[in-house]
Design an enzyme around this catalytic site. Structure first.
Site, PDB file in Angstrom:
ATOM      1  N   HIS A  40       0.867  -1.191   0.000  1.00  0.00           N
ATOM      2  CA  HIS A  40       0.000   0.000   0.000  1.00  0.00           C
ATOM      3  C   HIS A  40       0.893   1.227   0.000  1.00  0.00           C
ATOM      4  CE1 HIS A  40      -3.842   2.065   1.783  1.00  0.00           C
ATOM      5  NE2 HIS A  40      -3.151   2.908   1.018  1.00  0.00           N
ATOM      6  N   HIS A  42       1.322   4.768  -2.426  1.00  0.00           N
ATOM      7  CA  HIS A  42       0.960   5.622  -3.574  1.00  0.00           C
ATOM      8  C   HIS A  42       2.256   6.269  -4.038  1.00  0.00           C
ATOM      9  CE1 HIS A  42      -3.395   5.404  -2.608  1.00  0.00           C
ATOM     10  NE2 HIS A  42      -2.929   5.243  -1.386  1.00  0.00           N
ATOM     11  N   GLU A 223     -11.330   3.303   5.689  1.00  0.00           N
ATOM     12  CA  GLU A 223     -10.319   4.222   6.232  1.00  0.00           C
ATOM     13  C   GLU A 223     -11.105   5.320   6.950  1.00  0.00           C
ATOM     14  OE1 GLU A 223      -8.203   6.499   3.230  1.00  0.00           O
ATOM     15  OE2 GLU A 223      -6.618   7.115   4.634  1.00  0.00           O
ATOM     16  N   ASP A 301       1.714   4.004   2.822  1.00  0.00           N
ATOM     17  CA  ASP A 301       0.680   4.830   2.178  1.00  0.00           C
ATOM     18  C   ASP A 301       1.303   5.972   1.361  1.00  0.00           C
ATOM     19  OD1 ASP A 301      -1.924   5.353   1.460  1.00  0.00           O
ATOM     20  OD2 ASP A 301      -2.561   6.131   3.394  1.00  0.00           O
TER      21      ASP A 301
HETATM   22  N1  HPA Z   1      -6.594   7.294   0.999  1.00  0.00           N
HETATM   23  C1  HPA Z   1      -7.275   7.517  -0.115  1.00  0.00           C
HETATM   24  N2  HPA Z   1      -6.703   7.980  -1.215  1.00  0.00           N
HETATM   25  C2  HPA Z   1      -5.387   8.218  -1.208  1.00  0.00           C
HETATM   26  C3  HPA Z   1      -4.646   8.021  -0.076  1.00  0.00           C
HETATM   27  C4  HPA Z   1      -5.273   7.522   1.091  1.00  0.00           C
HETATM   28  O1  HPA Z   1      -4.668   7.301   2.161  1.00  0.00           O
HETATM   29  N3  HPA Z   1      -3.375   8.369  -0.384  1.00  0.00           N
HETATM   30  C5  HPA Z   1      -3.373   8.747  -1.685  1.00  0.00           C
HETATM   31  N4  HPA Z   1      -4.602   8.674  -2.177  1.00  0.00           N
HETATM   32 ZN    ZN Z   2      -3.789   4.757   0.396  1.00  0.00          ZN
END
Ligand code: HPA
Ligand code: ZN
Length: 364
Positions: A40, A42, A223, A301
């Protein structure tokens, strides 16, 4: 030395007793040294402020912040949306194939140093195509860095294309169309961006198409959104992993189902604290998720924005929650097993993981 404390053969999983005998003082070094997968991440969230300013200068892009320090000072978030606004602004400096390559390479060098043996990185093509950057530029730049990491660093790296859930399903379908000529450059699709008010079922048709294409499927759910979003990600989108998923604890029947079905959760503790999902790391529910028998993995993340890369997530979370060597082994092993790599790769990485633990056990 009693029989139960004899070091395991390197290729054998450590016993519960042997794990319990690892002194707490050794855990930080073990967390850093153990081979792990990051599932996970990005890649746009790995853009450090220094790289953002260097790319802005290289490409003649005007930023809303006068300096690296001013940009970094703006990283005080109150929720997911307050982060996303800055995250999309940061990504606006990316224009050329070389930019995407450089961004991913920066991350992959760090991954290598942190003993990440495999990464499945998310990218957000719509953020770039909306600014006129062709899909091909994005995916070729990222993929060339992944291939280079395999060759030069021994790090395995693959791409997962995410749809932005605040945009329409039409937009996602068009993005999929523009991605199809490059189908062999990515392994799966995900769903990210603003969760509240954008349930998984909004993307039922595009995920059904991706499923027919044989792509792997994942989605952010639970989340900020409710447990019902986790259920619809599983039942409507048919995802194989849930990204975050920490709000599952609000529904005990859902927790039981996730445990029974062995659905992996890609949990990101530093992100959760930065985005105010939990008040502090000490209040994070990672320990309860593990105790409930869920297949939890630990990830960064958006490391450039949330205060650390994957090892920092391990170190700070273990310190805050007092987790032990058994938790370290479980999390690393889950990360390898929950990946979309081949069974042969997974077996080889688990053997390396066992060897690292056997060494720690032998060291007493
Ligand atoms: N959540 C949702 N979208 C996202 C995140 C996240 O933590 N990071 C980058 N895009
Ligand atoms: Zn994410």
């Amino acid at each position: 030395m009693t029989a139960t404390h004899l070091p395991a053969a390197p290729h054998v999983a450590p016993s519960t007793a042997a794990l319990a005998a690892i002194p707490p003082a050794r855990i930080p070094a073990l967390l850093q040294a153990m081979p792990k997968a990051e599932l996970h991440l990005h890649i746009e969230g790995s853009l450090e402020p220094e790289r953002i300013f260097a790319l802005a200068q290289r490409n003649g892009v005007q930023l809303a912040y006068p300096s690296v320090e001013a940009l970094r000072a703006a990283y005080a978030f109150t929720d997911l949306q307050s982060f996303l606004d800055i995250y999309y602004a940061g990504a606006s400096v990316l224009l050329t194939e070389q930019d995407f390559h450089d961004m991913a390479w920066d991350y992959l060098l760090k991954a290598r140093a942190e003993h990440v043996v495999h990464v499945e990185m998310f990218f957000d093509p719509q953020t770039h195509t909306a600014r006129g950057v062709p899909f091909e530029v994005v995916v070729r730049g990222l993929k060339s860095a992944c291939d280079r990491a395999e060759r030069e660093l021994g790090v395995s790296a693959a791409l997962i294309m995410c749809f932005l859930r605040h945009l329409s399903e039409e937009d996602a379908l068009q993005t999929l169309d523009s991605a199809l000529p490059f189908r062999d450059l990515f392994i799966g699709v995900g769903l990210d961006s603003s969760e509240r008010g954008h349930p998984p079922e909004k993307f039922a048709r595009v995920f059904a198409r991706c499923r027919e294409l044989g792509l792997h499927l994942v989605a952010h759910a639970g989340e900020e959104g409710p447990p019902a979003y986790i259920e619809s990600a599983l039942d409507v989108l048919h995802v194989e992993r849930i990204d975050h998923g920490v709000r599952c604890v609000e529904d005990p029947a859902l927790v039981a189902r996730l445990a029974r079905e062995g659905v992996p959760l890609t949990v990101c503790p530093l992100s959760n604290v930065k985005l105010c999902v939990f008040a502090s790391l000490g209040a994070h529910n990672l320990g309860s998720l593990l105790q409930a028998g869920l297949k939890v993995t630990l990830n960064s993340d958006d490391p450039a924005y949330f205060g650390g890369y994957v090892n920092q997530n391990y170190l700070e979370t273990f310190a805050a929650l007092g987790l032990d060597a058994a938790a370290a082994y479980t999390l690393a092993r889950n990360s390898l097993e929950a990946s979309f790599a081949s069974e042969a790769h997974k077996a080889a990485w688990v053997a390396r993981l066992n060897a690292v633990f056997a060494e720690a056990i032998a060291a007493g």
